[in-house]
Motif scaffolding. Structure first.
Motif, PDB file in Angstrom:
ATOM      1  N   ASN A 110       0.840  -1.195   0.000  1.00  0.00           N
ATOM      2  CA  ASN A 110       0.000   0.000   0.000  1.00  0.00           C
ATOM      3  C   ASN A 110       0.879   1.250   0.000  1.00  0.00           C
ATOM      4  OD1 ASN A 110      -2.453  -1.382   0.105  1.00  0.00           O
ATOM      5  ND2 ASN A 110      -2.251  -1.638   2.328  1.00  0.00           N
ATOM      6  N   PRO A 111       1.473   1.581  -1.142  1.00  0.00           N
ATOM      7  CA  PRO A 111       2.334   2.779  -1.169  1.00  0.00           C
ATOM      8  C   PRO A 111       1.498   4.053  -1.132  1.00  0.00           C
ATOM      9  CG  PRO A 111       2.202   1.818  -3.345  1.00  0.00           C
ATOM     10  CD  PRO A 111       1.457   0.896  -2.419  1.00  0.00           C
ATOM     11  N   ASP A 112       2.124   5.125  -0.735  1.00  0.00           N
ATOM     12  CA  ASP A 112       1.470   6.425  -0.704  1.00  0.00           C
ATOM     13  C   ASP A 112       1.663   7.098  -2.060  1.00  0.00           C
ATOM     14  OD1 ASP A 112       0.133   8.624   0.153  1.00  0.00           O
ATOM     15  OD2 ASP A 112       1.805   9.464   1.287  1.00  0.00           O
ATOM     16  N   TRP A 113       0.572   7.328  -2.760  1.00  0.00           N
ATOM     17  CA  TRP A 113       0.624   7.843  -4.122  1.00  0.00           C
ATOM     18  C   TRP A 113       0.491   9.359  -4.200  1.00  0.00           C
ATOM     19  CZ3 TRP A 113       1.912   4.381  -7.737  1.00  0.00           C
ATOM     20  CH2 TRP A 113       1.678   3.038  -7.487  1.00  0.00           C
ATOM     21  N   THR A 114       0.264  10.037  -3.103  1.00  0.00           N
ATOM     22  CA  THR A 114      -0.072  11.461  -3.162  1.00  0.00           C
ATOM     23  C   THR A 114       1.073  12.318  -3.716  1.00  0.00           C
ATOM     24  OG1 THR A 114       0.545  11.658  -0.843  1.00  0.00           O
ATOM     25  CG2 THR A 114      -1.784  11.396  -1.332  1.00  0.00           C
ATOM     26  N   LEU A 115       2.295  12.089  -3.274  1.00  0.00           N
ATOM     27  CA  LEU A 115       3.413  12.897  -3.784  1.00  0.00           C
ATOM     28  C   LEU A 115       3.629  12.671  -5.275  1.00  0.00           C
ATOM     29  CD1 LEU A 115       6.060  12.642  -0.942  1.00  0.00           C
ATOM     30  CD2 LEU A 115       4.725  14.618  -1.613  1.00  0.00           C
ATOM     31  N   LEU A 116       3.464  11.446  -5.710  1.00  0.00           N
ATOM     32  CA  LEU A 116       3.623  11.142  -7.129  1.00  0.00           C
ATOM     33  C   LEU A 116       2.504  11.784  -7.954  1.00  0.00           C
ATOM     34  CD1 LEU A 116       5.600   9.664  -8.890  1.00  0.00           C
ATOM     35  CD2 LEU A 116       4.215   7.627  -8.682  1.00  0.00           C
ATOM     36  N   GLN A 117       1.299  11.806  -7.410  1.00  0.00           N
ATOM     37  CA  GLN A 117       0.187  12.468  -8.101  1.00  0.00           C
ATOM     38  C   GLN A 117       0.442  13.957  -8.227  1.00  0.00           C
ATOM     39  OE1 GLN A 117      -3.152  11.334  -5.680  1.00  0.00           O
ATOM     40  NE2 GLN A 117      -3.771   9.719  -7.082  1.00  0.00           N
ATOM     41  N   ILE A 118       0.980  14.559  -7.200  1.00  0.00           N
ATOM     42  CA  ILE A 118       1.290  15.991  -7.243  1.00  0.00           C
ATOM     43  C   ILE A 118       2.405  16.259  -8.248  1.00  0.00           C
ATOM     44  CG2 ILE A 118       2.247  17.903  -5.900  1.00  0.00           C
ATOM     45  CD1 ILE A 118       0.774  16.681  -3.467  1.00  0.00           C
ATOM     46  N   ALA A 119       3.410  15.398  -8.302  1.00  0.00           N
ATOM     47  CA  ALA A 119       4.536  15.596  -9.220  1.00  0.00           C
ATOM     48  C   ALA A 119       4.122  15.451 -10.678  1.00  0.00           C
ATOM     49  CB  ALA A 119       5.649  14.607  -8.899  1.00  0.00           C
TER      50      ALA A 119
END
Length: 169
Positions: free
Chosen positions: A87-96
């Protein structure tokens, strides 16, 4: 004659433009996948590795604005989730990966961004113009509104008349 020269120039630049459009297409597909919560739950380590391998294969293909693309790819590689994490955290990648006027991905918008902010001859006048416009916005005089209501302290107190003629019993 002019049309002939323009046709030759456009044939020479088309393969370069297509490479840059492939990068934009890959980023936009990645953006769509990350927005889908089902993909986030079902994604496996091989899907993520395949996506990043395609992204890293672009490193040597760019002729124009190579530094810009290199920085963009390095930033995405820095945010790569661990393939073993369930369950990785995708939020930073979505912002990038999100669309932003400060980090464009389409070839023409990258060219305009480069002219506005990176190329010295055109960036200095443009940035000076932007600073001037921002100063005008910040230093705009504020309209003073007259206060027609009484202050709060006067509203709270009510004057009660006291009669001076006291009746004597």
């Amino acid at each position: 004659m002019l049309n002939f020269i323009l046709n030759i120039l456009s044939l020479g630049t088309k393969p370069l433009y297509d490479r840059h459009m492939k990068f934009d297409k890959l980023i936009s597909e990645f953006r769509i996948k990350l927005a889908n919560p089902e993909y986030q739950k079902k994604s496996t380590g091989s899907d993520i590795d395949q996506l990043y391998n395609e992204l890293n294969s672009f490193n040597s293909h760019f002729v124009f604005f190579k530094k810009y693309y290199q920085k963009y790819i390095n930033n995405l590689n820095r945010l790569k989730p661990d393939p073993e994490d369930k369950n990785p955290d995708w939020t930073l990648l979505q912002i990038a990966v999100a669309k932003n006027k400060w980090k464009p991905t389409t070839p023409f918008s990258i060219f305009v961004h480069h002219l506005k902010y990176d190329y010295v001859l055109t960036s200095k006048p443009f940035i000076a113009y932007q600073k001037k416009q921002n100063r005008k916005k910040l230093n705009k005089p504020v309209k003073v509104v007259k206060e027609t209501e009484k202050p709060k302290s006067e509203k709270e107190w009510i004057r009660v008349p006291i009669s001076r003629n006291k009746s004597k019993p």
